[in-house]
Write a protein that holds these residues in place. Structure first.
Motif, PDB file in Angstrom:
ATOM      1  N   VAL A 220      67.004  22.509  41.047  1.00 13.76           N
ATOM      2  CA  VAL A 220      67.158  23.812  41.692  1.00 13.76           C
ATOM      3  C   VAL A 220      67.804  24.823  40.748  1.00 13.76           C
ATOM      4  O   VAL A 220      67.356  25.968  40.639  1.00 13.76           O
ATOM      5  CB  VAL A 220      67.993  23.657  42.987  1.00 13.76           C
ATOM      6  N   GLN A 221      68.847  24.398  40.050  1.00 14.11           N
ATOM      7  CA  GLN A 221      69.527  25.318  39.146  1.00 14.11           C
ATOM      8  C   GLN A 221      68.653  25.661  37.940  1.00 14.11           C
ATOM      9  O   GLN A 221      68.719  26.779  37.428  1.00 14.11           O
ATOM     10  CB  GLN A 221      70.862  24.723  38.711  1.00 14.11           C
ATOM     11  N   LYS A 222      67.818  24.725  37.531  1.00 15.88           N
ATOM     12  CA  LYS A 222      66.892  25.004  36.433  1.00 15.88           C
ATOM     13  C   LYS A 222      65.828  25.996  36.868  1.00 15.88           C
ATOM     14  O   LYS A 222      65.478  26.919  36.118  1.00 15.88           O
ATOM     15  CB  LYS A 222      66.234  23.695  35.961  1.00 15.88           C
ATOM     16  N   ASN A 223      65.288  25.815  38.082  1.00 14.44           N
ATOM     17  CA  ASN A 223      64.232  26.700  38.591  1.00 14.44           C
ATOM     18  C   ASN A 223      64.781  27.986  39.195  1.00 14.44           C
ATOM     19  O   ASN A 223      64.015  28.897  39.525  1.00 14.44           O
ATOM     20  CB  ASN A 223      63.396  25.970  39.649  1.00 14.44           C
ATOM     21  N   LYS A 224      66.113  28.011  39.400  1.00 13.21           N
ATOM     22  CA  LYS A 224      66.788  29.164  40.015  1.00 13.21           C
ATOM     23  C   LYS A 224      66.262  29.460  41.417  1.00 13.21           C
ATOM     24  O   LYS A 224      66.271  30.603  41.878  1.00 13.21           O
ATOM     25  CB  LYS A 224      66.656  30.411  39.121  1.00 13.21           C
ATOM     26  N   LYS A 225      65.821  28.404  42.109  1.00 12.58           N
ATOM     27  CA  LYS A 225      65.321  28.567  43.480  1.00 12.58           C
ATOM     28  C   LYS A 225      65.454  27.259  44.239  1.00 12.58           C
ATOM     29  O   LYS A 225      65.140  26.189  43.718  1.00 12.58           O
ATOM     30  CB  LYS A 225      63.850  29.005  43.475  1.00 12.58           C
ATOM     31  N   LEU A 226      65.930  27.350  45.477  1.00  7.82           N
ATOM     32  CA  LEU A 226      66.040  26.215  46.380  1.00  7.82           C
ATOM     33  C   LEU A 226      64.937  26.337  47.433  1.00  7.82           C
ATOM     34  O   LEU A 226      64.862  27.339  48.148  1.00  7.82           O
ATOM     35  CB  LEU A 226      67.410  26.207  47.065  1.00  7.82           C
ATOM     36  N   VAL A 227      64.091  25.309  47.534  1.00 12.57           N
ATOM     37  CA  VAL A 227      63.006  25.313  48.513  1.00 12.57           C
ATOM     38  C   VAL A 227      63.399  24.394  49.665  1.00 12.57           C
ATOM     39  O   VAL A 227      63.559  23.185  49.479  1.00 12.57           O
ATOM     40  CB  VAL A 227      61.676  24.848  47.887  1.00 12.57           C
TER      41      VAL A 227
ATOM     42  N   ILE B 174      74.084  27.309  51.066  1.00  6.36           N
ATOM     43  CA  ILE B 174      73.913  26.310  50.007  1.00  6.36           C
ATOM     44  C   ILE B 174      73.352  26.962  48.754  1.00  6.36           C
ATOM     45  O   ILE B 174      73.835  26.734  47.637  1.00  6.36           O
ATOM     46  CB  ILE B 174      72.993  25.167  50.493  1.00  6.36           C
ATOM     47  N   ALA B 175      72.307  27.781  48.934  1.00  7.99           N
ATOM     48  CA  ALA B 175      71.694  28.460  47.792  1.00  7.99           C
ATOM     49  C   ALA B 175      72.701  29.387  47.102  1.00  7.99           C
ATOM     50  O   ALA B 175      72.762  29.448  45.863  1.00  7.99           O
ATOM     51  CB  ALA B 175      70.475  29.250  48.250  1.00  7.99           C
ATOM     52  N   LYS B 176      73.491  30.094  47.893  1.00  9.99           N
ATOM     53  CA  LYS B 176      74.503  30.996  47.335  1.00  9.99           C
ATOM     54  C   LYS B 176      75.518  30.222  46.504  1.00  9.99           C
ATOM     55  O   LYS B 176      75.909  30.658  45.411  1.00  9.99           O
ATOM     56  CB  LYS B 176      75.198  31.744  48.467  1.00  9.99           C
ATOM     57  N   SER B 177      75.936  29.062  47.013  1.00 13.74           N
ATOM     58  CA  SER B 177      76.908  28.249  46.288  1.00 13.74           C
ATOM     59  C   SER B 177      76.336  27.735  44.975  1.00 13.74           C
ATOM     60  O   SER B 177      77.073  27.575  43.993  1.00 13.74           O
ATOM     61  CB  SER B 177      77.353  27.080  47.164  1.00 13.74           C
ATOM     62  N   LEU B 178      75.027  27.473  44.965  1.00 16.69           N
ATOM     63  CA  LEU B 178      74.362  27.005  43.741  1.00 16.69           C
ATOM     64  C   LEU B 178      73.999  28.148  42.805  1.00 16.69           C
ATOM     65  O   LEU B 178      73.596  27.914  41.665  1.00 16.69           O
ATOM     66  CB  LEU B 178      73.091  26.221  44.103  1.00 16.69           C
ATOM     67  N   GLY B 179      74.107  29.386  43.294  1.00 14.38           N
ATOM     68  CA  GLY B 179      73.769  30.544  42.473  1.00 14.38           C
ATOM     69  C   GLY B 179      72.281  30.739  42.298  1.00 14.38           C
ATOM     70  O   GLY B 179      71.837  31.209  41.239  1.00 14.38           O
ATOM     71  N   VAL B 180      71.497  30.383  43.331  1.00  9.52           N
ATOM     72  CA  VAL B 180      70.043  30.495  43.234  1.00  9.52           C
ATOM     73  C   VAL B 180      69.484  31.198  44.472  1.00  9.52           C
ATOM     74  O   VAL B 180      70.187  31.410  45.464  1.00  9.52           O
ATOM     75  CB  VAL B 180      69.386  29.097  43.116  1.00  9.52           C
ATOM     76  N   LYS B 181      68.199  31.550  44.422  1.00  8.43           N
ATOM     77  CA  LYS B 181      67.508  32.108  45.576  1.00  8.43           C
ATOM     78  C   LYS B 181      67.063  30.970  46.488  1.00  8.43           C
ATOM     79  O   LYS B 181      66.970  29.816  46.059  1.00  8.43           O
ATOM     80  CB  LYS B 181      66.285  32.917  45.133  1.00  8.43           C
ATOM     81  N   VAL B 182      66.768  31.278  47.756  1.00  8.58           N
ATOM     82  CA  VAL B 182      66.293  30.269  48.685  1.00  8.58           C
ATOM     83  C   VAL B 182      64.925  30.667  49.223  1.00  8.58           C
ATOM     84  O   VAL B 182      64.661  31.843  49.478  1.00  8.58           O
ATOM     85  CB  VAL B 182      67.286  30.057  49.854  1.00  8.58           C
ATOM     86  N   GLU B 183      64.058  29.687  49.359  1.00  8.78           N
ATOM     87  CA  GLU B 183      62.744  29.877  49.975  1.00  8.78           C
ATOM     88  C   GLU B 183      62.605  28.849  51.094  1.00  8.78           C
ATOM     89  O   GLU B 183      62.802  27.656  50.876  1.00  8.78           O
ATOM     90  CB  GLU B 183      61.616  29.666  48.959  1.00  8.78           C
ATOM     91  N   PHE B 184      62.265  29.309  52.300  1.00 10.16           N
ATOM     92  CA  PHE B 184      62.047  28.420  53.425  1.00 10.16           C
ATOM     93  C   PHE B 184      60.555  28.181  53.596  1.00 10.16           C
ATOM     94  O   PHE B 184      59.759  29.112  53.477  1.00 10.16           O
ATOM     95  CB  PHE B 184      62.631  29.011  54.715  1.00 10.16           C
ATOM     96  N   LYS B 185      60.199  26.927  53.874  1.00 13.49           N
ATOM     97  CA  LYS B 185      58.804  26.572  54.131  1.00 13.49           C
ATOM     98  C   LYS B 185      58.691  25.928  55.506  1.00 13.49           C
ATOM     99  O   LYS B 185      59.496  25.059  55.854  1.00 13.49           O
ATOM    100  CB  LYS B 185      58.276  25.609  53.060  1.00 13.49           C
ATOM    101  N   GLN B 186      57.700  26.350  56.256  1.00 12.46           N
ATOM    102  CA  GLN B 186      57.520  25.890  57.631  1.00 12.46           C
ATOM    103  C   GLN B 186      56.585  24.687  57.702  1.00 12.46           C
ATOM    104  O   GLN B 186      55.518  24.680  57.097  1.00 12.46           O
ATOM    105  CB  GLN B 186      56.961  27.025  58.491  1.00 12.46           C
TER     106      GLN B 186
END
Length: 273
Positions: A39-46, A76-88
Motif C-alpha cells: 500500500v505504501q509503495k502504491n500510495k493507495k489502499l484498496v 487507516i489510509a490517513k495513518s498510512l499516508g496514502v489515498k483510499v479506494e473502496f470497491k463494491q
C-alpha cells in the motif's frame, strides 16, 4: 586443543548455515507479502466492502461511500499516508477478491470466525455486535428468538452471513430461508412470506426506524466481534492494524463516527435505499 578449535569452527559454520536457511525460508517464496508495504509503495489502499449494511457501509444517492466502516477505512489510509479506494462486492465475493489480490483488505462488518480464519487473517475486534430478529409489527406477542424455533416458522437470512450460519445451527425446528441480500429478506417479511429476519443488531434498529410494519426483538441470539480481513498469514499487517486500532478506538475521531452513524441518523435521507 586443536581438536576443540576445529569443533568450535564446525559448530559456528553449522549455525551460520542454519540461520541462513531460516532467513531464506522467511524471505523466500513461502513468505506472505505485506499489505502495508504494498500500500505504501502504491500510495493507495484498496478496500473491499459490501454497501447496504446500515450503519457500517452504505452508498449515498451520488454513489459516495459512507458509514462507520468507511470512516475506519479512511482513518487507516490517513495513518498510512496514502489515498483510499473502496470497491463494491457482494458479501460472499469479498474473501475471494482478497485472496486474488483485487483488494488489499476487507472492511465490511465481518464477524471474526474460525472458519473464515482458515482463508484470511483478522485484526483485533473493532466493534462488538450480535444477532437479533426483525419481525412484523402485527406480531405483538413474540418477545424472544426462542418463540420462533417452532414447526412452520420461516426465518429469513442473508446468504453467507453470520446470521444465516447461526440460524441454521441454532434453530432446530424453524425453516431457514436464504436471500441474496438483507433488503430482499425484509421485503419478504413485509409481504408476509416470513415470520422473522435474523441480522446484526445495528441494522435491525435502523430498519425499525426506516421501514413501516416491522419491529425488532433485541434479545441477542448470538454475540460476535467484527474485524478487518487481510490476506492469510500477513502477520505484519495484522500487527500494524492492531496497533492502529489500539490508538483509534475511543479517540475523538472514532467517538464522533459512532455518534454520527449509530445515534444521530440525520444522514438517512441521503442514503441510497
Amino acid at each position: 586443543m586443536m581438536a576443540r578449535k576445529i569443533l568450535s569452527i564446525t559448530l559456528i559454520c553449522l549455525l551460520m548455515v542454519f540461520v541462513n536457511a531460516c532467513s531464506q525460508e522467511t524471505n523466500g517464496k513461502d513468505s506472505v507479502p505485506s499489505v502495508v508495504d504494498k500500500v505504501q509503495k502504491n500510495k493507495k489502499l484498496v478496500v473491499g466492502t459490501a454497501p447496504g449494511y446500515f450503519s457500517f457501509e452504505m452508498l449515498d444517492k451520488k454513489g459516495n461511500y459512507l458509514g462507520y466502516d468507511m470512516d475506519l477505512g479512511r482513518a487507516i489510509a490517513k495513518s498510512l499516508g496514502v489515498k483510499v479506494e473502496f470497491k463494491q462486492y457482494k458479501f460472499e465475493a469479498l474473501i475471494p477478491a482478497l485472496q486474488t489480490g483485487e483488494i488489499d483488505m476487507v472492511i465490511a462488518a465481518t464477524t471474526i470466525r474460525g472458519d473464515r480464519a482458515k482463508a484470511v487473517s483478522f485484526s483485533d475486534p473493532y466493534y462488538a455486535t450480535g444477532q437479533v430478529l426483525l419481525v412484523s409489527s402485527k406480531d405483538t406477542t413474540s418477545k424472544s428468538y426462542q418463540d420462533f424455533d417452532k414447526e412452520g416458522k420461516k426465518i429469513g437470512a442473508q446468504q453467507g452471513t453470520t446470521g444465516s450460519l447461526y440460524a441454521k445451527g441454532g434453530f432446530k425446528k424453524a425453516t431457514i430461508v436464504d436471500f441474496d441480500d438483507y433488503a430482499e429478506a425484509v421485503m419478504a417479511l413485509q409481504k408476509g412470506d416470513l415470520d422473522a429476519v435474523i441480522f446484526d443488531e445495528p441494522l435491525v434498529r435502523m430498519t425499525e426506524k426506516m421501514q413501516k410494519g416491522v419491529r425488532g426483538i433485541y434479545e441477542l441470539a448470538s454475540k460476535e466481534n467484527l474485524g478487518v480481513m487481510v490476506p492469510h498469514g500477513d502477520l505484519q499487517t495484522v500487527q500494524w492494524l492492531n496497533s492502529f486500532l489500539y490508538e483509534y478506538l475511543g479517540s475523538t475521531e472514532e467517538l464522533a463516527s459512532q455518534e454520527k452513524w449509530f445515534k444521530d441518523f440525520d444522514w438517512i435521507n441521503d442514503v441510497k435505499q
